[in-house]
Write an enzyme that holds these catalytic residues in place. Structure first.
Site, PDB file in Angstrom:
ATOM      1  N   GLU A  48       0.861  -1.188   0.000  1.00 19.62           N
ATOM      2  CA  GLU A  48       0.000   0.000   0.000  1.00 19.62           C
ATOM      3  C   GLU A  48       0.895   1.235   0.000  1.00 19.62           C
ATOM      4  O   GLU A  48       1.807   1.366   0.812  1.00 19.62           O
ATOM      5  CB  GLU A  48      -0.991   0.012   1.162  1.00 19.62           C
ATOM      6  N   ASP A  59      -3.408   7.519  11.472  1.00 24.53           N
ATOM      7  CA  ASP A  59      -1.993   7.167  11.542  1.00 24.53           C
ATOM      8  C   ASP A  59      -1.325   7.686  12.796  1.00 24.53           C
ATOM      9  O   ASP A  59      -1.596   8.795  13.256  1.00 24.53           O
ATOM     10  CB  ASP A  59      -1.267   7.704  10.297  1.00 24.53           C
TER      11      ASP A  59
END
Length: 254
Positions: A48, A59
């Site tokens: 990815e 994140d």
């Protein structure tokens, strides 16, 4: 061949698949190129590639920093498409884009799908877009045959999982922990039950990420999931030891 079919074919010969994560333009596209080479040579099954965004809400600090530094160095979405095109032509594994909906929206949804398809991308991960808010996005995903990857969380109810699965193709990304990527907390005591719920909700392959960083973590998923996702740890390695450290690390994972 669809992303799901590719992964199922790969899984025939392996106990578990590996997916890795890079942030495009961090620390540079030249470094990305070298890291991907190391990953592919050492058996990674899927990669990815994150198009950087200034506020990547899912994140943790490692990937947040990588996003911000990539943007500070001038990384643009068009460069990410050019790089993706280069990688998909060079390496015979599936590549995905991961980003946030603001990037897709500003680029233009249909244009984003058209260009991703043309660049050889097999699927998209957009963690801040639930199916209820993305009618056009999911319609374009079907039209252009790009897998819209859905994320399950430990807080997802079995009913919610089944609802989400109705919009997914490719595989389901099961977040192993609450919170953000790269978390160091131990897996929940209810982790096996959570994965059982994930499995019951969908016939798609299951990928598990968020905090997976060692062979022991990967081995613990065999028989429970189809693919382990390693993200923050490879970025840490590049920061500390450079791109060449990635190959031996990936080779050690299974």
């Amino acid at each position: 061949m669809t992303l799901e079919k590719i992964l199922r074919e790969k899984k025939k010969d392996k106990d578990i698949l590996l997916m890795t994560h890079i942030v495009l333009g961090y620390p540079s596209f030249a470094a990305n190129r070298e890291v991907i080479e190391q990953m592919v040579k050492n058996g990674v099954d899927c990669i990815e590639m994150q198009i950087p965004f200034s506020e990547p809400m899912a994140d943790g600090p490692v990937i947040l920093k990588a996003n911000q530094e990539s943007l500070a160095r001038g990384t643009r979405v068009a460069q990410c498409f050019d790089f993706a095109r280069e990688m998909t032509r060079k390496h015979q594994i599936p590549f995905l884009f991961m980003t946030y909906y603001n990037i897709v929206f500003k680029y233009g949804e249909e244009r984003f799908f058209q260009d991703a398809k043309e660049a050889g991308i097999k699927g998209l991960i957009v963690p801040d877009l639930p199916p209820e808010m993305g009618e056009d996005y999911f319609a374009y995903a079907e039209q252009y045959q790009l897998a819209p990857i859905i994320i399950y969380a430990p807080t997802s109810t079995p009913e919610r999982m089944k609802t989400l699965a109705g919009s997914a193709t490719g595989f389901i990304y099961c977040a192993a922990r609450r919170g953000v990527t790269g978390n160091n907390s131990a897996l929940d005591e209810n982790f096996d039950n959570y994965l059982s719920n994930c499995r019951a909700a969908t016939t798609l392959p299951l990928a598990v990420g968020f905090g997976i960083k060692s062979k022991a973590d990967v081995q613990a998923l065999i028989g429970k999931a189809d693919m382990a996702v390693i993200g923050s740890q490879t970025i840490r390695l590049v920061d500390e030891n450079g791109p060449k450290a990635v190959g031996p690390f990936v080779a050690s994972l299974r």
